[in-house]
Design a protein around this motif. Structure first.
Motif, short mmCIF file in Angstrom:
data_model
loop_
_atom_site.label_atom_id
_atom_site.label_comp_id
_atom_site.label_asym_id
_atom_site.label_seq_id
_atom_site.Cartn_x
_atom_site.Cartn_y
_atom_site.Cartn_z
N PRO A 75 26.76 37.36 -70.74
CA PRO A 75 26.57 36.22 -69.84
C PRO A 75 26.18 34.94 -70.57
N GLN A 76 25.67 35.04 -71.79
CA GLN A 76 25.31 33.83 -72.53
C GLN A 76 26.52 32.95 -72.82
N ARG A 77 27.71 33.54 -72.80
CA ARG A 77 28.92 32.75 -73.04
C ARG A 77 29.13 31.70 -71.95
N LEU A 78 28.52 31.90 -70.78
CA LEU A 78 28.64 30.91 -69.71
C LEU A 78 27.95 29.60 -70.06
N GLN A 79 27.01 29.64 -71.00
CA GLN A 79 26.27 28.44 -71.35
C GLN A 79 27.15 27.37 -71.99
N SER A 127 20.53 32.28 -64.75
CA SER A 127 19.75 31.71 -65.85
C SER A 127 20.65 31.09 -66.92
N HIS A 128 21.94 31.38 -66.90
CA HIS A 128 22.87 30.87 -67.91
C HIS A 128 23.73 29.71 -67.40
N TRP A 129 23.54 29.28 -66.15
CA TRP A 129 24.36 28.16 -65.67
C TRP A 129 23.51 26.92 -65.36
N ARG A 130 22.28 26.91 -65.77
CA ARG A 130 21.37 25.83 -65.41
C ARG A 130 21.86 24.45 -65.85
N HIS A 131 22.61 24.39 -66.92
CA HIS A 131 23.04 23.08 -67.44
C HIS A 131 24.50 22.75 -67.08
N ALA A 132 25.12 23.57 -66.25
CA ALA A 132 26.49 23.29 -65.84
C ALA A 132 26.53 22.10 -64.88
N GLU A 133 27.63 21.37 -64.88
CA GLU A 133 27.81 20.25 -63.97
C GLU A 133 28.07 20.71 -62.54
N PRO A 162 22.09 29.09 -47.61
CA PRO A 162 22.31 28.87 -49.04
C PRO A 162 21.15 28.19 -49.77
N ASP A 163 20.02 27.97 -49.09
CA ASP A 163 18.93 27.20 -49.69
C ASP A 163 18.53 27.74 -51.06
N ALA A 164 18.34 29.06 -51.17
CA ALA A 164 17.90 29.65 -52.44
C ALA A 164 18.99 29.56 -53.50
N LEU A 165 20.24 29.59 -53.08
CA LEU A 165 21.35 29.45 -54.04
C LEU A 165 21.36 28.03 -54.60
N PHE A 166 21.20 27.05 -53.72
CA PHE A 166 21.16 25.66 -54.19
C PHE A 166 19.97 25.45 -55.12
N ALA A 167 18.83 26.05 -54.81
CA ALA A 167 17.65 25.91 -55.65
C ALA A 167 17.86 26.52 -57.03
N ALA A 168 18.78 27.49 -57.12
CA ALA A 168 19.08 28.15 -58.39
C ALA A 168 20.20 27.47 -59.15
N GLY A 169 20.64 26.30 -58.70
CA GLY A 169 21.64 25.54 -59.44
C GLY A 169 23.04 25.59 -58.90
N VAL A 170 23.27 26.30 -57.80
CA VAL A 170 24.60 26.33 -57.19
C VAL A 170 24.87 24.98 -56.51
N SER A 171 26.06 24.45 -56.71
CA SER A 171 26.41 23.14 -56.13
C SER A 171 27.33 23.25 -54.93
N ALA A 172 27.94 24.41 -54.70
CA ALA A 172 28.81 24.60 -53.53
C ALA A 172 28.91 26.09 -53.22
N VAL A 173 28.95 26.40 -51.94
CA VAL A 173 29.14 27.77 -51.48
C VAL A 173 30.37 27.79 -50.59
N GLY A 174 31.35 28.59 -50.96
CA GLY A 174 32.56 28.73 -50.16
C GLY A 174 32.58 30.09 -49.49
N THR A 175 32.80 30.12 -48.19
CA THR A 175 32.76 31.39 -47.47
C THR A 175 33.75 31.37 -46.31
#
Length: 287
Positions: A185-189, A211-217, A230-243
């Motif tokens: 998963p570190q390759r995601l950084q 923990s490995h996408w914190r610096h993604a745009e 999605p509140d907790a997902l957004f707090a963890a750095g997610v910028s969009a949720v598609g469902t």
């Protein structure tokens, strides 16, 4: 033993935050009961129409969850305890601490409670512009994937965008020009845009991967299982949720049971921090 100071207490997992959110929804709207569980047939048909179960509440709200992890679909088919008439809170509790089948059933129920809340609060998310969380890929991007999105891989490679795919199966690992399939998963950084399946919400990998996408745009979580607050997902750095948003419950459930394509019985939607009002506001509106 004394309580830890608030600043040093570990944050709850996304899974346990969601269970707490379901409890808040029921506190606000009153207890809900499940009227039916609908499963795709065995063996599961190819494609998403064979991958998801559906739970319906007594008010008609429908929630979905992925079932093709570790024999979950078969376990649900073999379940002897009836779901119809069960308290929603009882099933949601299985999402926190149960086995694979209990988690899938609990997440589907939690997603149905979320839809119930949205209906009561008068909130509907925006239609999706694509299936990948509106990442807006462009030359110069570096794309990370959690799960294998073949159409998006082809699109990215056509743009000359290198792709890193995080996998769980060692036999799929490979390196080729413009494409790396890895277990690390570190390759995601090294990626500035990331798209992930919502399976992270079921297999205990969300916190590790997040923990490995914190610096993604941009980070998109996509899939019918992501119908939760999605509140907790957004707090963890997610910028969009598609469902998926069920628009015709009876037609939709009939198609799930038959293993057929969902068609116009549902639509794809996207939630973003900019357009989502937040759980607190939805609860206030619903009350």
């Amino acid at each position: 033993m004394p309580l830890q100071p608030a600043a040093s207490r570990p944050a709850p997992s996304v899974r346990h935050w969601l269970v707490d959110a379901a409890g808040r929804i029921e506190d606000a709207l009153g207890p809900a009961r499940v009227t039916r569980l609908v499963l795709p047939p065995l063996p599961a048909p190819a494609g998403k129409e064979g991958e998801f179960c559906a739970v319906q509440l007594e008010d008609g709200s429908v929630g979905l969850s992925f079932t093709l992890l570790n024999g979950t679909l078969r376990a649900l088919h073999e379940r002897t305890r009836p779901v119809a008439g069960a308290a929603a809170a009882e099933l949601v509790a299985g999402y926190a601490d149960g086995d694979g089948a209990a988690r899938a059933l609990g997440l589907a129920t939690l997603n149905a409670l979320t839809r119930r809340l949205c209906e009561r609060a008068g909130f509907a998310p925006d239609d999706s512009v694509d299936s990948f969380g509106s990442l807006g890929l462009a030359a110069g991007d570096r794309l990370g994937m959690v799960g294998h999105f073949s159409p998006l891989i082809r699109h990215a490679r056509a743009l000359g965008i290198p792709v890193v795919v995080l996998e769980l199966k060692a036999e799929l690992v490979r390196e080729e020009p413009g494409l790396s399939v890895t277990l690390d998963p570190q390759r995601l950084q090294g990626c500035n845009k990331i798209v992930s399946t919502s399976t992270l919400l079921l297999n205990d990998t969300f916190e590790q991967v997040a923990s490995h996408w914190r610096h993604a745009e941009a980070v998109a979580i996509v899939g019918p299982s992501a119908g939760c607050p999605p509140d907790a997902l957004f707090a963890a750095g997610v910028s969009a949720v598609g469902t998926a948003w069920v628009t015709d419950a009876e037609a939709f459930l009939a198609r799930v049971a038959a293993g057929e394509k969902w068609g116009d019985a549902s639509r794809k939607v996207t939630l973003t921090p900019q357009r989502y009002p937040g759980l607190d506001r939805l609860l206030a509106r619903a009350c």
